[in-house]
Design an enzyme around this catalytic site. Structure first.
Site, mmCIF file in Angstrom:
data_model
loop_
_atom_site.group_PDB
_atom_site.id
_atom_site.type_symbol
_atom_site.label_atom_id
_atom_site.label_comp_id
_atom_site.label_asym_id
_atom_site.label_seq_id
_atom_site.Cartn_x
_atom_site.Cartn_y
_atom_site.Cartn_z
ATOM 1 N N LYS A 177 -1.011 3.453 -5.498
ATOM 2 C CA LYS A 177 -1.167 4.466 -6.524
ATOM 3 C C LYS A 177 -0.295 4.060 -7.703
ATOM 4 O O LYS A 177 0.858 3.686 -7.517
ATOM 5 C CB LYS A 177 -0.674 5.796 -5.967
ATOM 6 C CG LYS A 177 -1.367 6.998 -6.560
ATOM 7 C CD LYS A 177 -0.749 8.251 -6.014
ATOM 8 C CE LYS A 177 -1.773 9.137 -5.340
ATOM 9 N NZ LYS A 177 -1.146 10.281 -4.691
ATOM 10 N N ASP A 213 0.828 -1.198 0.000
ATOM 11 C CA ASP A 213 0.000 0.000 0.000
ATOM 12 C C ASP A 213 0.865 1.252 0.000
ATOM 13 O O ASP A 213 2.055 1.192 0.249
ATOM 14 C CB ASP A 213 -0.875 0.015 1.267
ATOM 15 C CG ASP A 213 -1.990 -1.012 1.173
ATOM 16 O OD1 ASP A 213 -2.248 -1.500 0.073
ATOM 17 O OD2 ASP A 213 -2.591 -1.309 2.223
ATOM 18 N N MET A 231 -8.999 7.058 9.681
ATOM 19 C CA MET A 231 -9.487 7.885 8.565
ATOM 20 C C MET A 231 -10.473 8.926 9.082
ATOM 21 O O MET A 231 -11.545 9.116 8.501
ATOM 22 C CB MET A 231 -10.125 6.988 7.487
ATOM 23 C CG MET A 231 -9.120 6.033 6.870
ATOM 24 S SD MET A 231 -9.857 4.780 5.809
ATOM 25 C CE MET A 231 -10.265 3.513 6.999
HETATM 26 N N1 SAH Z 1 -4.667 -1.524 8.623
HETATM 27 C C1 SAH Z 1 -4.260 -0.229 9.151
HETATM 28 C C2 SAH Z 1 -5.329 0.835 8.943
HETATM 29 C C3 SAH Z 1 -5.610 1.155 7.490
HETATM 30 S S1 SAH Z 1 -6.763 2.460 7.311
HETATM 31 C C4 SAH Z 1 -3.883 -0.373 10.619
HETATM 32 O O1 SAH Z 1 -4.145 -1.414 11.219
HETATM 33 O O2 SAH Z 1 -3.297 0.567 11.163
HETATM 34 C C5 SAH Z 1 -5.687 3.862 7.135
HETATM 35 C C6 SAH Z 1 -5.780 4.754 8.360
HETATM 36 O O3 SAH Z 1 -5.000 4.208 9.413
HETATM 37 C C7 SAH Z 1 -5.223 6.151 8.181
HETATM 38 O O4 SAH Z 1 -6.186 7.005 7.583
HETATM 39 C C8 SAH Z 1 -4.949 6.555 9.620
HETATM 40 O O5 SAH Z 1 -6.127 6.923 10.293
HETATM 41 C C9 SAH Z 1 -4.465 5.243 10.197
HETATM 42 N N2 SAH Z 1 -2.998 5.118 10.187
HETATM 43 C C10 SAH Z 1 -2.251 4.236 9.513
HETATM 44 N N3 SAH Z 1 -0.932 4.389 9.797
HETATM 45 C C11 SAH Z 1 -0.861 5.392 10.706
HETATM 46 C C12 SAH Z 1 0.219 6.028 11.406
HETATM 47 N N4 SAH Z 1 1.487 5.656 11.253
HETATM 48 N N5 SAH Z 1 -0.110 7.039 12.250
HETATM 49 C C13 SAH Z 1 -1.367 7.417 12.447
HETATM 50 N N6 SAH Z 1 -2.423 6.862 11.817
HETATM 51 C C14 SAH Z 1 -2.171 5.868 10.953
#
Ligand code: SAH
Length: 258
Positions: A65, A43, A178
């Protein structure tokens, strides 16, 4: 690896959690799968520090992307996974955080299963865990909250609906993924359902990464403070939690001396 579903074709798809960005937060199982991979489909959110750990011969494909073009369609990602698997490759499907949290994992598993390929899930550290660690807090606390919700700010239909009345109760804690674009919507719904306006809210941007930023605010001030903070990285919204004082002081100190 937790689950192993073996079939009779040669390819193997590992759905691997990359954690929140700090390579130290990869699991040993993730690292092993990563090193053994022929192809890594990843991703957009995956950090370079993590990608660099892939085996030297692994082919890296960014399916978040396509170049400067539009985002990949889920159907195309499914097709690519299956095609690489059917060619006999060891494929790592690398997802940020934990692959089972807001990662559209089921759609990909279904495609891989339909093609008769074997697959496994390697769990990862989800953003909520990294974010709450970054503010020195605990997601649960005796006498405060005995449950924790993982919410998404929006879904396929737009802003996501939730049990606002339950969330509005004092002491509730939620990790909102998100949640930036939907901040005003969430604020409105919660206040409408009786949430206290000075309920603490903390946003952690780029959790676990060197550029991590913490924004401590309240339900009342959330949209205004968020607009002012101008956060461009991924951010996790912790509803009902303020940074522990010492951590907050440290963050401010770091900001002042940056
Ligand atoms: N599978 C991922 C979530 C994917 S959805 C997990 O378990 O973390 C994507 C969202 O995850 C982003 O919009 C944000 O809200 C959060 N996110 C992912 N990485 C992050 C990070 N390093 N710091 C803060 N938020 C993060």
């Amino acid at each position: 690896m937790t689950t192993q579903h073996v079939d009779n074709t040669t390819g193997q798809i590992d759905f691997v959690g990359a954690g929140p960005g700090d390579p130290e937060l990869l699991t040993v199982a993730a690292l092993r799968a990563f090193e053994a991979a022929d192809v890594v489909l990843h991703d957009r959110l995956i950090s370079d520090e993590v990608l660099i750990l892939a085996g030297a011969s692994a082919k890296l494909v960014d399916v978040g992307k396509a170049g400067f073009g539009p985002s990949w369609d889920q159907g195309d990602i499914n097709d690519l996974l299956v095609a690489h698997g059917q060619n006999g490759n060891r494929v790592v499907r690398l997802k940020s955080g934990d692959p089972t949290v807001f990662g559209r994992l089921d759609e990909e598993i279904e495609a891989v299963e339909a093609a008769g390929l074997s697959w496994s899930i390697v769990p990862g550290i989800t953003a909520a865990s990294a974010a709450v660690a970054g503010i020195g807090q605990s997601l649960t606390r005796r006498g405060r909250n005995s449950s924790i919700r993982f919410l998404t700010g929006h879904d396929m239909k737009g802003f996501a609906d939730h049990d606002w009345a339950a969330l509005a109760r004092r002491g509730e804690v939620a990790a909102i993924y998100m949640g930036k674009k939907s901040a005003r919507f969430i604020q409105g719904r919660l206040i409408m359902h009786g949430a206290v306006r000075n309920t603490p809210i903390t946003l952690v941007e780029n959790a676990s990464r060197p550029d991590q930023r913490v924004l401590a605010t309240t339900l009342d001030r959330l949209p205004a403070d968020l607009a002012q903070a101008d956060m461009n990285g991924p951010a996790l919204t912790l509803y009902g939690l303020a940074p522990r004082e010492a951590v907050q002081a440290l963050t401010e100190f770091n900001k002042e001396h940056a």
